[in-house]
Design a protein around this motif. Structure first.
Motif, PDB file in Angstrom:
ATOM      1  N   ASP A  82      45.702 -10.562 -31.346  1.00 48.42           N
ATOM      2  CA  ASP A  82      44.745 -11.658 -31.151  1.00 48.42           C
ATOM      3  C   ASP A  82      43.308 -11.153 -31.045  1.00 48.42           C
ATOM      4  OD1 ASP A  82      46.848 -13.413 -31.178  1.00 48.42           O
ATOM      5  OD2 ASP A  82      46.947 -13.670 -29.002  1.00 48.42           O
ATOM      6  N   TYR A  83      43.136  -9.931 -30.525  1.00 50.41           N
ATOM      7  CA  TYR A  83      41.798  -9.385 -30.299  1.00 50.41           C
ATOM      8  C   TYR A  83      41.388  -8.390 -31.383  1.00 50.41           C
ATOM      9  CZ  TYR A  83      40.951 -11.414 -25.679  1.00 50.41           C
ATOM     10  OH  TYR A  83      40.703 -12.288 -24.651  1.00 50.41           O
ATOM     11  N   ALA A  84      42.166  -8.307 -32.451  1.00 52.72           N
ATOM     12  CA  ALA A  84      41.863  -7.329 -33.501  1.00 52.72           C
ATOM     13  C   ALA A  84      40.482  -7.570 -34.103  1.00 52.72           C
ATOM     14  CB  ALA A  84      42.935  -7.377 -34.591  1.00 52.72           C
ATOM     15  N   ASP A  85      40.117  -8.855 -34.265  1.00 54.32           N
ATOM     16  CA  ASP A  85      38.815  -9.144 -34.866  1.00 54.32           C
ATOM     17  C   ASP A  85      37.657  -8.862 -33.918  1.00 54.32           C
ATOM     18  OD1 ASP A  85      38.634 -12.782 -34.461  1.00 54.32           O
ATOM     19  OD2 ASP A  85      39.352 -11.209 -33.130  1.00 54.32           O
ATOM     20  N   ARG A  86      37.992  -8.546 -32.666  1.00 56.82           N
ATOM     21  CA  ARG A  86      36.948  -8.160 -31.708  1.00 56.82           C
ATOM     22  C   ARG A  86      36.929  -6.650 -31.479  1.00 56.82           C
ATOM     23  NH1 ARG A  86      37.123 -12.031 -26.544  1.00 56.82           N
ATOM     24  NH2 ARG A  86      35.219 -10.806 -26.129  1.00 56.82           N
ATOM     25  N   GLY A  87      37.682  -5.927 -32.322  1.00 60.19           N
ATOM     26  CA  GLY A  87      37.632  -4.473 -32.264  1.00 60.19           C
ATOM     27  C   GLY A  87      38.607  -3.837 -31.315  1.00 60.19           C
ATOM     28  N   VAL A  88      39.715  -4.517 -31.022  1.00 61.37           N
ATOM     29  CA  VAL A  88      40.733  -3.973 -30.109  1.00 61.37           C
ATOM     30  C   VAL A  88      41.944  -3.509 -30.911  1.00 61.37           C
ATOM     31  CG1 VAL A  88      42.293  -4.502 -28.195  1.00 61.37           C
ATOM     32  CG2 VAL A  88      39.966  -5.420 -28.191  1.00 61.37           C
ATOM     33  N   VAL A  89      42.428  -2.309 -30.597  1.00 60.47           N
ATOM     34  CA  VAL A  89      43.638  -1.781 -31.238  1.00 60.47           C
ATOM     35  C   VAL A  89      44.577  -1.259 -30.163  1.00 60.47           C
ATOM     36  CG1 VAL A  89      42.477  -1.178 -33.399  1.00 60.47           C
ATOM     37  CG2 VAL A  89      42.601   0.499 -31.561  1.00 60.47           C
ATOM     38  N   LEU A 133      40.171  -7.830 -20.708  1.00 60.34           N
ATOM     39  CA  LEU A 133      39.566  -7.426 -21.973  1.00 60.34           C
ATOM     40  C   LEU A 133      38.239  -8.140 -22.212  1.00 60.34           C
ATOM     41  CD1 LEU A 133      42.620  -7.200 -24.411  1.00 60.34           C
ATOM     42  CD2 LEU A 133      41.287  -5.319 -23.480  1.00 60.34           C
ATOM     43  N   ASP A 134      38.200  -9.416 -21.897  1.00 52.50           N
ATOM     44  CA  ASP A 134      36.948 -10.164 -22.070  1.00 52.50           C
ATOM     45  C   ASP A 134      35.820  -9.529 -21.251  1.00 52.50           C
ATOM     46  OD1 ASP A 134      38.072 -11.985 -23.799  1.00 52.50           O
ATOM     47  OD2 ASP A 134      38.530 -13.462 -22.243  1.00 52.50           O
ATOM     48  N   GLN A 135      36.130  -9.133 -20.025  1.00 51.73           N
ATOM     49  CA  GLN A 135      35.117  -8.516 -19.162  1.00 51.73           C
ATOM     50  C   GLN A 135      34.658  -7.169 -19.720  1.00 51.73           C
ATOM     51  OE1 GLN A 135      37.153  -8.361 -15.400  1.00 51.73           O
ATOM     52  NE2 GLN A 135      36.818 -10.537 -14.952  1.00 51.73           N
ATOM     53  N   ILE A 136      35.611  -6.388 -20.237  1.00 50.45           N
ATOM     54  CA  ILE A 136      35.276  -5.069 -20.787  1.00 50.45           C
ATOM     55  C   ILE A 136      34.439  -5.210 -22.049  1.00 50.45           C
ATOM     56  CG2 ILE A 136      36.242  -2.968 -21.810  1.00 50.45           C
ATOM     57  CD1 ILE A 136      38.737  -3.478 -20.032  1.00 50.45           C
ATOM     58  N   LEU A 137      34.844  -6.104 -22.934  1.00 49.45           N
ATOM     59  CA  LEU A 137      34.166  -6.254 -24.221  1.00 49.45           C
ATOM     60  C   LEU A 137      32.738  -6.775 -24.074  1.00 49.45           C
ATOM     61  CD1 LEU A 137      37.162  -7.679 -26.275  1.00 49.45           C
ATOM     62  CD2 LEU A 137      36.096  -5.439 -26.572  1.00 49.45           C
ATOM     63  N   GLU A 138      32.459  -7.469 -22.983  1.00 49.76           N
ATOM     64  CA  GLU A 138      31.098  -7.938 -22.740  1.00 49.76           C
ATOM     65  C   GLU A 138      30.131  -6.789 -22.447  1.00 49.76           C
ATOM     66  OE1 GLU A 138      32.145 -12.338 -20.795  1.00 49.76           O
ATOM     67  OE2 GLU A 138      31.247 -10.749 -19.570  1.00 49.76           O
ATOM     68  N   LYS A 139      30.678  -5.671 -21.973  1.00 50.02           N
ATOM     69  CA  LYS A 139      29.842  -4.571 -21.499  1.00 50.02           C
ATOM     70  C   LYS A 139      29.736  -3.409 -22.485  1.00 50.02           C
ATOM     71  CE  LYS A 139      31.329  -5.578 -16.753  1.00 50.02           C
ATOM     72  NZ  LYS A 139      32.055  -5.034 -15.569  1.00 50.02           N
ATOM     73  N   LEU A 140      30.614  -3.374 -23.506  1.00 48.98           N
ATOM     74  CA  LEU A 140      30.671  -2.216 -24.387  1.00 48.98           C
ATOM     75  C   LEU A 140      30.270  -2.581 -25.815  1.00 48.98           C
ATOM     76  CD1 LEU A 140      34.071  -0.655 -23.229  1.00 48.98           C
ATOM     77  CD2 LEU A 140      31.777   0.064 -22.563  1.00 48.98           C
ATOM     78  N   PRO A 141      29.626  -1.639 -26.525  1.00 53.94           N
ATOM     79  CA  PRO A 141      29.216  -1.886 -27.920  1.00 53.94           C
ATOM     80  C   PRO A 141      30.367  -1.645 -28.901  1.00 53.94           C
ATOM     81  CG  PRO A 141      28.472   0.278 -27.252  1.00 53.94           C
ATOM     82  CD  PRO A 141      29.112  -0.338 -26.026  1.00 53.94           C
ATOM     83  N   VAL A 142      31.438  -2.413 -28.712  1.00 57.18           N
ATOM     84  CA  VAL A 142      32.616  -2.264 -29.564  1.00 57.18           C
ATOM     85  C   VAL A 142      32.351  -2.919 -30.914  1.00 57.18           C
ATOM     86  CG1 VAL A 142      35.056  -2.842 -29.851  1.00 57.18           C
ATOM     87  CG2 VAL A 142      34.170  -2.185 -27.591  1.00 57.18           C
ATOM     88  N   THR A 143      32.678  -2.204 -31.977  1.00 59.80           N
ATOM     89  CA  THR A 143      32.523  -2.742 -33.328  1.00 59.80           C
ATOM     90  C   THR A 143      33.607  -3.771 -33.589  1.00 59.80           C
ATOM     91  OG1 THR A 143      31.594  -0.655 -34.110  1.00 59.80           O
ATOM     92  CG2 THR A 143      32.431  -2.183 -35.779  1.00 59.80           C
ATOM     93  N   ARG A 144      33.190  -4.962 -33.961  1.00 60.63           N
ATOM     94  CA  ARG A 144      34.160  -6.013 -34.222  1.00 60.63           C
ATOM     95  C   ARG A 144      34.977  -5.690 -35.467  1.00 60.63           C
ATOM     96  NH1 ARG A 144      33.060 -10.614 -31.233  1.00 60.63           N
ATOM     97  NH2 ARG A 144      34.372 -11.872 -32.607  1.00 60.63           N
ATOM     98  N   GLY A 145      36.221  -6.157 -35.489  1.00 60.66           N
ATOM     99  CA  GLY A 145      37.086  -5.890 -36.625  1.00 60.66           C
ATOM    100  C   GLY A 145      36.618  -6.631 -37.859  1.00 60.66           C
TER     101      GLY A 145
END
Length: 302
Positions: free
Chosen positions: A52-59, A108-120
């Protein structure tokens, strides 16, 4: 420096599967083991959320602690499942307390708000594409629709040719259709790494049960033999296997429970081991498994 060849190999594999992707992605790192029941319950949650979070850069990356003791030691893993969020090669959060989808997504939502993760990118994720096919196939298998399930698992493998759950479903569907030799040939063609996957361990259990099938007259002869030799645990387990292969799982469980109650240590606990294998094959969340586990607990701890 000073690492053994195996340790060097483990480090290189970890770098390839975890560190490198984490340079611009958020890696959910799951430490697990085949014997760990809670790990098996958590795995579908992690896989779904990662998809579900792949498009937000999570693997998602998984580390079997039995096969990768060196890596587990570096992370000081004391119990499993242990789950970390890894970014740019470093743990940024301990996700272990999150055991449900809402808990995990909130973290994950809290972490992704703080990090410059490249979206999928927008490339469809094969795991997400085949998830509905796998769910429908499993539902059909549970209700006698093995032929339709077979077709769905074939479709899933067309999208993700080596997906373990799809391979497992195909093998189990073939076994249910009476094509056990074909199913066994597919399983035998897999690598040792593939065979160690929980989904394919389950498929192998199904094959071992199917191999125990006997003709109706032989089944009756086994029942007679056990009735006349009630202390013959080997014969009783053989009967349980044949009953399970014939679809009589209540009767099969009763035979194994009888053997456990009479002598739980016989042949290193063979009857208990077989019953636990049947539990894993059917699925720990199945109501029948839950009820039978209570019977087992009453014998072991009552």
């Amino acid at each position: 420096m000073g690492l053994t060849t195996e340790e060097q190999k483990a480090v290189e594999q970890f770098r390839e599967q975890v560190v490198t992707p984490s340079m611009d992605k958020l890696v959910i790192l799951d430490f697990w083991a085949e014997w760990c029941g809670p790990c098996k319950q958590l795995t579908p949650v992690l896989e779904k959320v990662a998809a579900d979070y792949a498009d937000r850069g999570v693997v998602l990356a998984k580390v079997n602690v039995d096969e990768n003791k060196f890596i587990a030691a570096q992370f000081q893993v004391r119990s499993i499942p242990t789950v970390y969020a890894i970014f740019q090669g470093q743990p940024v959060a301990d996700l272990t307390p999150a055991r449900t989808e809402p808990q995990l997504t909130q973290m994950l939502d809290q972490i992704l708000e703080k990090l410059p993760v490249t979206r999928g990118d927008t490339t469809p994720d094969p795991a997400a594409q085949i998830a509905p096919l796998l769910d429908a196939g499993e539902e059909l298998l549970d209700h006698g629709g093995e032929e339709q399930a077979y077709g769905l698992f074939i479709d899933a493998l067309g999208i993700a040719p080596e997906h373990p759950a799809a391979l497992s479903g195909l093998i189990r569907a073939l076994a249910a259709m009476g094509r056990a030799e074909e199913a066994q040939a597919i399983f035998d063609s897999l690598t040792d790494e593939q065979k160690s996957d929980a989904a394919l361990v389950r498929a192998n259990s199904v094959l071992s049960i199917a191999a125990a099938a006997v003709a109706p007259d032989e089944l009756e002869a086994l029942k007679t033999a056990v009735a006349t030799q009630p202390d013959d645990h080997a014969k009783r387990i053989e009967l349980a296997n044949a009953l399970m292969a014939a679809g009589f799982r209540d009767e099969a469980a009763d035979e194994l429970l009888h053997s456990i109650a009479a002598d739980r240590t016989w042949n290193d606990g063979a009857a208990k081991a077989r019953l636990l294998e049947i539990f894993a094959m059917i699925g720990l969340e199945d109501p029948w498994v839950s009820a039978t586990r209570r019977k087992l607990s009453a014998i072991l701890f009552g």
